[in-house]
Design a protein around this motif. Sequence first.
Motif, PDB file in Angstrom:
ATOM      1  N   LEU A 170       0.823  -1.213   0.000  1.00 20.81           N
ATOM      2  CA  LEU A 170       0.000   0.000   0.000  1.00 20.81           C
ATOM      3  C   LEU A 170       0.853   1.259   0.000  1.00 20.81           C
ATOM      4  CD1 LEU A 170      -2.857  -1.011   2.444  1.00 20.81           C
ATOM      5  CD2 LEU A 170      -3.042  -0.624  -0.009  1.00 20.81           C
ATOM      6  N   THR A 171       1.947   1.231   0.753  1.00 17.75           N
ATOM      7  CA  THR A 171       2.852   2.379   0.786  1.00 17.75           C
ATOM      8  C   THR A 171       3.433   2.628  -0.595  1.00 17.75           C
ATOM      9  OG1 THR A 171       3.404   1.900   3.076  1.00 17.75           O
ATOM     10  CG2 THR A 171       4.915   3.323   1.877  1.00 17.75           C
ATOM     11  N   SER A 172       3.827   1.556  -1.272  1.00 16.58           N
ATOM     12  CA  SER A 172       4.369   1.675  -2.622  1.00 16.58           C
ATOM     13  C   SER A 172       3.322   2.231  -3.579  1.00 16.58           C
ATOM     14  CB  SER A 172       4.850   0.312  -3.107  1.00 16.58           C
ATOM     15  OG  SER A 172       5.237   0.374  -4.452  1.00 16.58           O
ATOM     16  N   GLU A 173       2.092   1.725  -3.482  1.00 13.87           N
ATOM     17  CA  GLU A 173       1.020   2.223  -4.348  1.00 13.87           C
ATOM     18  C   GLU A 173       0.730   3.687  -4.077  1.00 13.87           C
ATOM     19  OE1 GLU A 173      -2.339  -0.328  -3.837  1.00 13.87           O
ATOM     20  OE2 GLU A 173      -1.305  -2.064  -4.669  1.00 13.87           O
ATOM     21  N   TYR A 174       0.792   4.102  -2.809  1.00 15.16           N
ATOM     22  CA  TYR A 174       0.549   5.502  -2.453  1.00 15.16           C
ATOM     23  C   TYR A 174       1.613   6.398  -3.058  1.00 15.16           C
ATOM     24  CZ  TYR A 174       0.155   9.748   0.266  1.00 15.16           C
ATOM     25  OH  TYR A 174       0.048  11.057   0.631  1.00 15.16           O
ATOM     26  N   LYS A 175       2.869   5.967  -2.972  1.00 14.95           N
ATOM     27  CA  LYS A 175       3.959   6.769  -3.552  1.00 14.95           C
ATOM     28  C   LYS A 175       3.770   6.896  -5.054  1.00 14.95           C
ATOM     29  CE  LYS A 175       7.443   5.823  -0.072  1.00 14.95           C
ATOM     30  NZ  LYS A 175       8.689   5.120   0.246  1.00 14.95           N
ATOM     31  N   ASN A 176       3.419   5.781  -5.713  1.00 17.56           N
ATOM     32  CA  ASN A 176       3.189   5.820  -7.156  1.00 17.56           C
ATOM     33  C   ASN A 176       1.999   6.707  -7.482  1.00 17.56           C
ATOM     34  OD1 ASN A 176       5.324   4.109  -7.641  1.00 17.56           O
ATOM     35  ND2 ASN A 176       4.057   2.280  -7.702  1.00 17.56           N
ATOM     36  N   SER A 177       0.968   6.650  -6.658  1.00 16.17           N
ATOM     37  CA  SER A 177      -0.217   7.480  -6.865  1.00 16.17           C
ATOM     38  C   SER A 177       0.152   8.950  -6.757  1.00 16.17           C
ATOM     39  CB  SER A 177      -1.291   7.121  -5.835  1.00 16.17           C
ATOM     40  OG  SER A 177      -2.343   8.042  -5.884  1.00 16.17           O
ATOM     41  N   LYS A 178       1.010   9.275  -5.802  1.00 13.21           N
ATOM     42  CA  LYS A 178       1.451  10.659  -5.636  1.00 13.21           C
ATOM     43  C   LYS A 178       2.207  11.124  -6.874  1.00 13.21           C
ATOM     44  CE  LYS A 178       3.080  13.091  -1.742  1.00 13.21           C
ATOM     45  NZ  LYS A 178       3.890  13.164  -0.548  1.00 13.21           N
ATOM     46  N   GLN A 179       3.053  10.259  -7.409  1.00 15.79           N
ATOM     47  CA  GLN A 179       3.797  10.606  -8.617  1.00 15.79           C
ATOM     48  C   GLN A 179       2.850  10.811  -9.786  1.00 15.79           C
ATOM     49  OE1 GLN A 179       6.541   7.385  -8.982  1.00 15.79           O
ATOM     50  NE2 GLN A 179       7.996   8.245  -7.525  1.00 15.79           N
ATOM     51  N   VAL A 180       1.839   9.979  -9.896  1.00 15.85           N
ATOM     52  CA  VAL A 180       0.862  10.112 -10.968  1.00 15.85           C
ATOM     53  C   VAL A 180       0.105  11.425 -10.821  1.00 15.85           C
ATOM     54  CG1 VAL A 180      -1.302   9.181 -11.876  1.00 15.85           C
ATOM     55  CG2 VAL A 180       0.600   7.655 -11.411  1.00 15.85           C
ATOM     56  N   ASP A 181      -0.286  11.754  -9.573  1.00  8.99           N
ATOM     57  CA  ASP A 181      -0.984  13.016  -9.334  1.00  8.99           C
ATOM     58  C   ASP A 181      -0.127  14.208  -9.731  1.00  8.99           C
ATOM     59  OD1 ASP A 181      -3.173  11.682  -8.410  1.00  8.99           O
ATOM     60  OD2 ASP A 181      -2.733  12.002  -6.276  1.00  8.99           O
ATOM     61  N   GLU A 182       1.159  14.168  -9.386  1.00  9.92           N
ATOM     62  CA  GLU A 182       2.057  15.267  -9.738  1.00  9.92           C
ATOM     63  C   GLU A 182       2.218  15.362 -11.255  1.00  9.92           C
ATOM     64  OE1 GLU A 182       5.557  14.366  -7.536  1.00  9.92           O
ATOM     65  OE2 GLU A 182       4.662  14.962  -5.616  1.00  9.92           O
ATOM     66  N   ASP A 183       2.353  14.221 -11.918  1.00  9.97           N
ATOM     67  CA  ASP A 183       2.470  14.203 -13.371  1.00  9.97           C
ATOM     68  C   ASP A 183       1.186  14.734 -14.003  1.00  9.97           C
ATOM     69  OD1 ASP A 183       3.773  13.542 -15.868  1.00  9.97           O
ATOM     70  OD2 ASP A 183       2.314  11.911 -16.024  1.00  9.97           O
ATOM     71  N   HIS A 184       0.056  14.321 -13.469  1.00 12.43           N
ATOM     72  CA  HIS A 184      -1.238  14.786 -13.971  1.00 12.43           C
ATOM     73  C   HIS A 184      -1.352  16.308 -13.819  1.00 12.43           C
ATOM     74  CE1 HIS A 184      -5.423  14.363 -15.082  1.00 12.43           C
ATOM     75  NE2 HIS A 184      -5.769  15.060 -14.018  1.00 12.43           N
ATOM     76  N   GLU A 185      -0.954  16.812 -12.675  1.00 12.89           N
ATOM     77  CA  GLU A 185      -1.008  18.254 -12.426  1.00 12.89           C
ATOM     78  C   GLU A 185      -0.105  18.998 -13.406  1.00 12.89           C
ATOM     79  OE1 GLU A 185      -2.439  21.627 -10.645  1.00 12.89           O
ATOM     80  OE2 GLU A 185      -3.059  19.564 -10.238  1.00 12.89           O
ATOM     81  N   ARG A 186       1.091  18.472 -13.666  1.00  8.52           N
ATOM     82  CA  ARG A 186       2.023  19.115 -14.603  1.00  8.52           C
ATOM     83  C   ARG A 186       1.430  19.143 -16.010  1.00  8.52           C
ATOM     84  NH1 ARG A 186       6.026  15.840 -14.131  1.00  8.52           N
ATOM     85  NH2 ARG A 186       5.905  14.854 -16.162  1.00  8.52           N
ATOM     86  N   ARG A 187       0.781  18.060 -16.407  1.00  8.18           N
ATOM     87  CA  ARG A 187       0.171  18.008 -17.740  1.00  8.18           C
ATOM     88  C   ARG A 187      -0.996  18.986 -17.860  1.00  8.18           C
ATOM     89  NH1 ARG A 187       0.574  12.297 -20.436  1.00  8.18           N
ATOM     90  NH2 ARG A 187       2.545  11.599 -19.575  1.00  8.18           N
ATOM     91  N   ILE A 188      -1.784  19.100 -16.802  1.00  5.13           N
ATOM     92  CA  ILE A 188      -2.895  20.056 -16.828  1.00  5.13           C
ATOM     93  C   ILE A 188      -2.363  21.469 -16.964  1.00  5.13           C
ATOM     94  CG2 ILE A 188      -4.691  21.110 -15.393  1.00  5.13           C
ATOM     95  CD1 ILE A 188      -5.348  18.302 -14.379  1.00  5.13           C
ATOM     96  N   ARG A 189      -1.326  21.797 -16.209  1.00  3.16           N
ATOM     97  CA  ARG A 189      -0.724  23.144 -16.301  1.00  3.16           C
ATOM     98  C   ARG A 189      -0.211  23.414 -17.717  1.00  3.16           C
ATOM     99  NH1 ARG A 189      -3.162  25.075 -12.249  1.00  3.16           N
ATOM    100  NH2 ARG A 189      -2.497  24.324 -10.225  1.00  3.16           N
TER     101      ARG A 189
END
Length: 75
Positions: free
Chosen positions: A28-47
Amino acid sequence: MPPEHGVVITLKEVYDEMRELISEVRQLTSEYKNSKQVDEDHERRIRSLERWMYAIPASVFLAIASIVVALVNKG
């Protein structure tokens, strides 16, 4: 000697359950870290998309203005 009204849980069973729990927490910790990276990537793409969208009206305005200036200078 088994209890009359209950269940016996051995230390091995407790240990096995703890190992499984630790494994699940790590996953779960690993999935959370990956999810955070995906969220950051998603935010960068939206910007990036927002910058592109705001640039389009300015470029369209400049293109139209250039056409108008060219037509005025020609005629």
